[in-house]
Design an enzyme around this catalytic site. Sequence first.
Site, PDB file in Angstrom:
ATOM      1  N   LYS A  29      -7.779  25.510  -3.520  1.00  0.00           N
ATOM      2  CA  LYS A  29      -6.422  25.450  -4.067  1.00  0.00           C
ATOM      3  C   LYS A  29      -5.441  26.373  -3.328  1.00  0.00           C
ATOM      4  CE  LYS A  29      -7.489  23.963  -8.779  1.00  0.00           C
ATOM      5  NZ  LYS A  29      -7.273  24.214 -10.205  1.00  0.00           N
ATOM      6  N   ASP A  62      -1.703  21.521 -12.852  1.00  0.00           N
ATOM      7  CA  ASP A  62      -2.470  22.239 -13.893  1.00  0.00           C
ATOM      8  C   ASP A  62      -1.571  22.721 -15.032  1.00  0.00           C
ATOM      9  OD1 ASP A  62      -5.014  21.963 -12.810  1.00  0.00           O
ATOM     10  OD2 ASP A  62      -4.887  23.815 -11.654  1.00  0.00           O
TER      11      ASP A  62
END
Length: 276
Positions: free
Chosen positions: A65, A101
Amino acid sequence: MKKLCVIGDPIDHSLSPVIQNAMIAAAGLDFAYGACRVAGAETARWLARAKAEGYGGFNATMPHKENLVPLVDELDREARQLGAVNTVAIRGGVAYGYNTDGRGFLRALVEAGMGPAGKDVLVLGAGGAARAVVHKLVEAGAETVVANRTVERAEKLCAEFGATACDFSAQTLSEYAAKSDLVVNCTNLGMTGVAGQFEDLSFLECLPAHAGVYDLIYSPRKTALLERAERLGLQNSNGLGMLIWQGVFALEHFADETLDEAALGAAARAALEGLE
Ligand code: NAP
Protein backbone atom coordinates in the site's frame (compact mmCIF):
# COMPACT_ATOMS: atom_id res chain seq x y z
CA MET A 1 -12.43 -9.21 -20.76
CA LYS A 2 -10.84 -6.86 -18.19
CA LYS A 3 -8.19 -8.59 -16.05
CA LEU A 4 -8.11 -7.61 -12.38
CA CYS A 5 -6.51 -9.04 -9.23
CA VAL A 6 -5.37 -8.45 -5.68
CA ILE A 7 -1.66 -8.43 -4.90
CA GLY A 8 -0.04 -9.06 -1.53
CA ASP A 9 2.28 -11.31 0.42
CA PRO A 10 0.77 -13.43 1.92
CA ILE A 11 -2.30 -13.50 -0.32
CA ASP A 12 -3.92 -16.94 0.05
CA HIS A 13 -6.19 -15.71 2.87
CA SER A 14 -7.61 -12.81 0.82
CA LEU A 15 -11.39 -12.67 0.45
CA SER A 16 -11.15 -10.08 -2.34
CA PRO A 17 -11.51 -12.59 -5.24
CA VAL A 18 -14.72 -13.99 -3.70
CA ILE A 19 -16.16 -10.54 -3.06
CA GLN A 20 -15.12 -9.01 -6.38
CA ASN A 21 -16.21 -11.93 -8.56
CA ALA A 22 -19.62 -12.00 -6.85
CA MET A 23 -20.04 -8.28 -7.50
CA ILE A 24 -18.74 -8.56 -11.07
CA ALA A 25 -21.36 -11.26 -11.76
CA ALA A 26 -24.11 -9.18 -10.11
CA ALA A 27 -23.19 -6.14 -12.23
CA GLY A 28 -22.90 -8.22 -15.43
CA LEU A 29 -19.38 -6.91 -16.10
CA ASP A 30 -16.95 -8.72 -18.40
CA PHE A 31 -14.19 -8.72 -15.77
CA ALA A 32 -12.17 -11.55 -14.18
CA TYR A 33 -10.55 -11.08 -10.75
CA GLY A 34 -7.73 -13.25 -9.39
CA ALA A 35 -5.02 -13.15 -6.72
CA CYS A 36 -1.26 -12.77 -7.22
CA ARG A 37 1.40 -13.26 -4.60
CA VAL A 38 3.84 -10.40 -5.08
CA ALA A 39 6.74 -9.85 -2.66
CA GLY A 40 7.25 -6.43 -1.08
CA ALA A 41 10.40 -5.71 -3.10
CA GLU A 42 8.55 -6.41 -6.36
CA THR A 43 5.89 -3.66 -6.32
CA ALA A 44 7.44 -1.58 -9.12
CA ARG A 45 8.13 -4.63 -11.26
CA TRP A 46 4.53 -5.79 -10.75
CA LEU A 47 3.10 -2.43 -11.80
CA ALA A 48 5.14 -2.49 -15.03
CA ARG A 49 3.97 -6.06 -15.68
CA ALA A 50 0.32 -5.20 -15.01
CA LYS A 51 0.52 -2.39 -17.57
CA ALA A 52 2.36 -4.57 -20.13
CA GLU A 53 -0.11 -7.46 -19.72
CA GLY A 54 -3.14 -5.22 -20.13
CA TYR A 55 -4.54 -5.45 -16.61
CA GLY A 56 -7.48 -3.11 -15.94
CA GLY A 57 -6.32 -2.67 -12.38
CA PHE A 58 -5.63 -4.34 -9.07
CA ASN A 59 -6.14 -4.05 -5.35
CA ALA A 60 -3.14 -3.98 -3.03
CA THR A 61 -2.75 -5.28 0.47
CA MET A 62 0.26 -5.77 2.74
CA PRO A 63 3.08 -4.91 2.01
CA HIS A 64 2.32 -2.81 -1.10
CA LYS A 65 0.00 0.00 0.00
CA GLU A 66 2.74 2.50 0.88
CA ASN A 67 5.13 1.31 -1.87
CA LEU A 68 2.60 2.24 -4.55
CA VAL A 69 2.33 5.92 -3.57
CA PRO A 70 5.41 7.11 -5.52
CA LEU A 71 4.91 4.52 -8.28
CA VAL A 72 1.46 5.31 -9.68
CA ASP A 73 1.11 7.96 -12.41
CA GLU A 74 -1.80 9.78 -10.74
CA LEU A 75 -2.66 9.80 -7.06
CA ASP A 76 -6.06 10.86 -5.75
CA ARG A 77 -6.42 13.22 -2.78
CA GLU A 78 -7.33 10.60 -0.20
CA ALA A 79 -4.51 8.21 -1.14
CA ARG A 80 -2.07 11.13 -0.95
CA GLN A 81 -3.33 12.17 2.49
CA LEU A 82 -3.17 8.61 3.80
CA GLY A 83 0.16 7.82 2.15
CA ALA A 84 -1.31 4.50 1.00
CA VAL A 85 -2.92 3.07 -2.13
CA ASN A 86 -5.28 0.08 -2.01
CA THR A 87 -6.72 0.35 -5.54
CA VAL A 88 -4.95 0.95 -8.85
CA ALA A 89 -7.03 1.42 -12.00
CA ILE A 90 -5.10 1.26 -15.27
CA ARG A 91 -6.71 3.24 -18.07
CA GLY A 92 -4.94 3.87 -21.37
CA GLY A 93 -1.64 2.74 -19.85
CA VAL A 94 -1.93 5.28 -17.00
CA ALA A 95 -2.02 3.95 -13.41
CA TYR A 96 -4.41 5.84 -11.13
CA GLY A 97 -3.98 5.22 -7.39
CA TYR A 98 -6.87 5.41 -4.92
CA ASN A 99 -7.57 4.50 -1.34
CA THR A 100 -11.08 3.23 -0.65
CA ASP A 101 -10.48 2.00 2.94
CA GLY A 102 -11.70 5.18 4.66
CA ARG A 103 -14.83 5.49 2.53
CA GLY A 104 -15.50 1.78 3.03
CA PHE A 105 -15.18 2.15 6.79
CA LEU A 106 -17.50 5.16 6.93
CA ARG A 107 -20.16 3.52 4.77
CA ALA A 108 -20.05 0.37 6.89
CA LEU A 109 -20.27 2.36 10.11
CA VAL A 110 -23.31 4.29 8.90
CA GLU A 111 -24.89 1.07 7.59
CA ALA A 112 -24.43 -0.48 11.05
CA GLY A 113 -26.30 2.48 12.58
CA MET A 114 -23.17 3.98 14.19
CA GLY A 115 -22.58 7.07 12.03
CA PRO A 116 -19.88 9.21 13.68
CA ALA A 117 -20.97 12.83 13.06
CA GLY A 118 -20.82 14.84 16.28
CA LYS A 119 -19.71 11.82 18.34
CA ASP A 120 -16.82 11.24 20.72
CA VAL A 121 -14.89 8.30 19.34
CA LEU A 122 -12.13 6.21 20.90
CA VAL A 123 -9.90 4.53 18.30
CA LEU A 124 -7.69 1.66 19.42
CA GLY A 125 -4.50 1.34 17.36
CA ALA A 126 -2.49 3.67 15.15
CA GLY A 127 -1.33 1.47 12.26
CA GLY A 128 -2.24 1.63 8.58
CA ALA A 129 -5.94 0.87 9.03
CA ALA A 130 -6.24 3.38 11.86
CA ARG A 131 -4.90 6.12 9.56
CA ALA A 132 -7.81 5.63 7.14
CA VAL A 133 -10.30 5.37 10.03
CA VAL A 134 -9.09 8.44 11.93
CA HIS A 135 -8.92 10.53 8.77
CA LYS A 136 -12.55 9.72 7.96
CA LEU A 137 -13.80 10.14 11.54
CA VAL A 138 -12.27 13.60 11.86
CA GLU A 139 -13.54 14.56 8.41
CA ALA A 140 -17.04 13.40 9.45
CA GLY A 141 -16.95 15.69 12.50
CA ALA A 142 -16.13 13.22 15.28
CA GLU A 143 -14.00 14.21 18.30
CA THR A 144 -11.41 11.47 17.99
CA VAL A 145 -9.02 10.02 20.56
CA VAL A 146 -6.40 7.48 19.47
CA ALA A 147 -5.00 5.02 22.03
CA ASN A 148 -1.94 3.06 21.00
CA ARG A 149 0.62 0.77 22.63
CA THR A 150 3.39 2.80 20.97
CA VAL A 151 2.10 6.19 22.00
CA GLU A 152 4.52 8.11 19.73
CA ARG A 153 2.82 6.50 16.73
CA ALA A 154 -0.57 7.74 17.94
CA GLU A 155 0.87 11.23 18.54
CA LYS A 156 2.22 11.39 14.99
CA LEU A 157 -1.09 10.27 13.48
CA CYS A 158 -3.10 12.68 15.64
CA ALA A 159 -0.87 15.63 14.80
CA GLU A 160 -1.48 14.91 11.12
CA PHE A 161 -5.26 14.52 11.25
CA GLY A 162 -6.38 16.60 14.24
CA ALA A 163 -7.10 13.99 16.92
CA THR A 164 -5.94 13.43 20.53
CA ALA A 165 -3.38 10.74 21.39
CA CYS A 166 -3.19 8.66 24.56
CA ASP A 167 -1.57 5.50 25.90
CA PHE A 168 -3.09 2.01 25.83
CA SER A 169 -3.25 1.30 29.58
CA ALA A 170 -6.45 -0.17 31.04
CA GLN A 171 -6.90 2.95 33.16
CA THR A 172 -6.59 5.36 30.23
CA LEU A 173 -8.94 3.28 28.09
CA SER A 174 -11.53 3.29 30.87
CA GLU A 175 -11.24 7.06 31.35
CA TYR A 176 -11.82 7.78 27.66
CA ALA A 177 -14.45 5.06 27.26
CA ALA A 178 -16.61 6.81 29.87
CA LYS A 179 -16.69 9.87 27.56
CA SER A 180 -17.12 7.97 24.26
CA ASP A 181 -20.10 7.23 22.04
CA LEU A 182 -18.16 4.78 19.89
CA VAL A 183 -15.07 2.54 20.13
CA VAL A 184 -13.31 1.42 16.94
CA ASN A 185 -10.76 -1.36 17.19
CA CYS A 186 -7.97 -0.96 14.63
CA THR A 187 -5.45 -3.18 16.41
CA ASN A 188 -4.67 -6.79 15.48
CA LEU A 189 -5.79 -7.96 18.91
CA GLY A 190 -8.27 -10.83 18.65
CA MET A 191 -7.55 -11.57 14.99
CA THR A 192 -7.32 -15.23 13.91
CA GLY A 193 -3.69 -16.29 13.58
CA VAL A 194 -2.41 -13.39 15.70
CA ALA A 195 -1.15 -14.38 19.13
CA GLY A 196 -2.33 -11.26 20.95
CA GLN A 197 -5.65 -10.75 22.75
CA PHE A 198 -6.88 -7.80 24.81
CA GLU A 199 -5.56 -8.45 28.31
CA ASP A 200 -8.34 -6.42 29.91
CA LEU A 201 -11.70 -5.59 28.35
CA SER A 202 -13.16 -3.94 31.44
CA PHE A 203 -12.96 -0.52 29.75
CA LEU A 204 -16.07 -1.56 27.78
CA GLU A 205 -18.04 -1.47 31.03
CA CYS A 206 -17.31 2.27 31.31
CA LEU A 207 -19.02 3.06 27.99
CA PRO A 208 -22.42 4.74 28.17
CA ALA A 209 -25.35 2.41 27.37
CA HIS A 210 -25.99 4.07 23.98
CA ALA A 211 -22.39 3.53 22.79
CA GLY A 212 -21.36 1.28 19.90
CA VAL A 213 -18.30 -0.88 19.22
CA TYR A 214 -16.92 -1.43 15.72
CA ASP A 215 -14.14 -4.00 15.27
CA LEU A 216 -12.26 -3.86 11.97
CA ILE A 217 -11.44 -7.54 12.38
CA TYR A 218 -13.72 -9.99 10.53
CA SER A 219 -11.84 -13.23 11.19
CA PRO A 220 -13.20 -14.46 13.54
CA ARG A 221 -16.61 -12.93 12.84
CA LYS A 222 -17.06 -12.29 16.55
CA THR A 223 -13.94 -11.30 18.50
CA ALA A 224 -13.74 -11.38 22.30
CA LEU A 225 -14.18 -7.58 22.15
CA LEU A 226 -17.47 -7.91 20.27
CA GLU A 227 -18.66 -10.77 22.45
CA ARG A 228 -18.12 -8.64 25.55
CA ALA A 229 -19.81 -5.63 23.91
CA GLU A 230 -22.77 -7.83 23.04
CA ARG A 231 -23.03 -9.20 26.58
CA LEU A 232 -23.12 -5.61 27.81
CA GLY A 233 -26.00 -4.87 25.42
CA LEU A 234 -23.91 -2.49 23.30
CA GLN A 235 -24.49 -2.08 19.58
CA ASN A 236 -21.61 -3.74 17.72
CA SER A 237 -20.31 -4.81 14.34
CA ASN A 238 -17.36 -6.67 12.85
CA GLY A 239 -15.26 -5.40 9.91
CA LEU A 240 -16.97 -7.35 7.11
CA GLY A 241 -18.94 -4.28 6.07
CA MET A 242 -15.75 -2.25 5.67
CA LEU A 243 -14.17 -5.04 3.61
CA ILE A 244 -17.22 -5.18 1.36
CA TRP A 245 -17.66 -1.43 0.88
CA GLN A 246 -14.00 -0.73 0.13
CA GLY A 247 -14.39 -3.42 -2.53
CA VAL A 248 -17.54 -1.84 -3.97
CA PHE A 249 -15.76 1.50 -4.35
CA ALA A 250 -12.71 -0.22 -5.86
CA LEU A 251 -14.88 -1.94 -8.47
CA GLU A 252 -16.39 1.42 -9.41
CA HIS A 253 -12.86 2.70 -10.05
CA PHE A 254 -12.08 -0.36 -12.20
CA ALA A 255 -15.33 0.07 -14.15
CA ASP A 256 -14.84 3.86 -14.22
CA GLU A 257 -18.54 4.36 -13.56
CA THR A 258 -21.03 4.48 -10.72
CA LEU A 259 -22.65 1.07 -10.20
CA ASP A 260 -25.67 -0.13 -8.21
CA GLU A 261 -23.84 -0.08 -4.88
CA ALA A 262 -26.63 -1.66 -2.84
CA ALA A 263 -26.87 -4.61 -5.25
CA LEU A 264 -23.09 -5.07 -5.21
CA GLY A 265 -22.94 -4.95 -1.41
CA ALA A 266 -25.72 -7.56 -1.17
CA ALA A 267 -23.97 -9.85 -3.70
CA ALA A 268 -20.68 -9.64 -1.80
CA ARG A 269 -22.36 -10.35 1.54
CA ALA A 270 -24.23 -13.36 0.10
CA ALA A 271 -20.97 -14.75 -1.32
CA LEU A 272 -19.23 -14.40 2.05
CA GLU A 273 -22.12 -16.02 3.88
CA GLY A 274 -21.79 -18.92 1.45
CA LEU A 275 -18.23 -19.45 2.73
CA GLU A 276 -19.26 -19.77 6.38
P1 NAP B 1 -0.80 -2.53 11.49
O1 NAP B 1 -0.46 -1.37 10.63
O2 NAP B 1 0.20 -3.61 11.69
O3 NAP B 1 -1.20 -1.95 12.95
C1 NAP B 1 -1.44 -2.83 14.01
C2 NAP B 1 -1.92 -2.04 15.23
O4 NAP B 1 -2.19 -2.98 16.28
C3 NAP B 1 -0.90 -1.05 15.79
O5 NAP B 1 -1.54 0.06 16.34
C4 NAP B 1 -0.23 -1.89 16.91
O6 NAP B 1 0.33 -1.11 17.94
C5 NAP B 1 -1.44 -2.63 17.45
N1 NAP B 1 -1.04 -3.84 18.16
C6 NAP B 1 -0.51 -4.98 17.64
N2 NAP B 1 -0.26 -5.86 18.62
C7 NAP B 1 -0.64 -5.27 19.79
C8 NAP B 1 -0.62 -5.67 21.16
N3 NAP B 1 -0.16 -6.89 21.51
N4 NAP B 1 -1.08 -4.81 22.09
C9 NAP B 1 -1.55 -3.59 21.74
N5 NAP B 1 -1.58 -3.14 20.46
C10 NAP B 1 -1.14 -3.98 19.51
O7 NAP B 1 -2.11 -3.28 10.99
P2 NAP B 1 -3.32 -2.63 10.15
O8 NAP B 1 -3.07 -2.83 8.71
O9 NAP B 1 -3.56 -1.28 10.67
O10 NAP B 1 -4.52 -3.64 10.53
C11 NAP B 1 -5.08 -3.65 11.83
C12 NAP B 1 -6.29 -4.58 11.88
O11 NAP B 1 -7.33 -4.07 11.06
C13 NAP B 1 -6.00 -5.99 11.37
O12 NAP B 1 -6.63 -6.91 12.25
C14 NAP B 1 -6.64 -6.03 10.01
O13 NAP B 1 -7.09 -7.32 9.66
C15 NAP B 1 -7.81 -5.08 10.20
N6 NAP B 1 -8.24 -4.46 8.93
C16 NAP B 1 -9.52 -4.67 8.52
C17 NAP B 1 -9.96 -4.07 7.35
C18 NAP B 1 -11.38 -4.30 6.88
O14 NAP B 1 -11.66 -4.06 5.71
N7 NAP B 1 -12.26 -4.70 7.76
C19 NAP B 1 -9.10 -3.26 6.59
C20 NAP B 1 -7.80 -3.06 7.06
C21 NAP B 1 -7.38 -3.68 8.23
P3 NAP B 1 1.87 -0.58 17.84
O15 NAP B 1 1.82 0.66 16.98
O16 NAP B 1 2.25 -0.32 19.24
O17 NAP B 1 2.66 -1.70 17.20
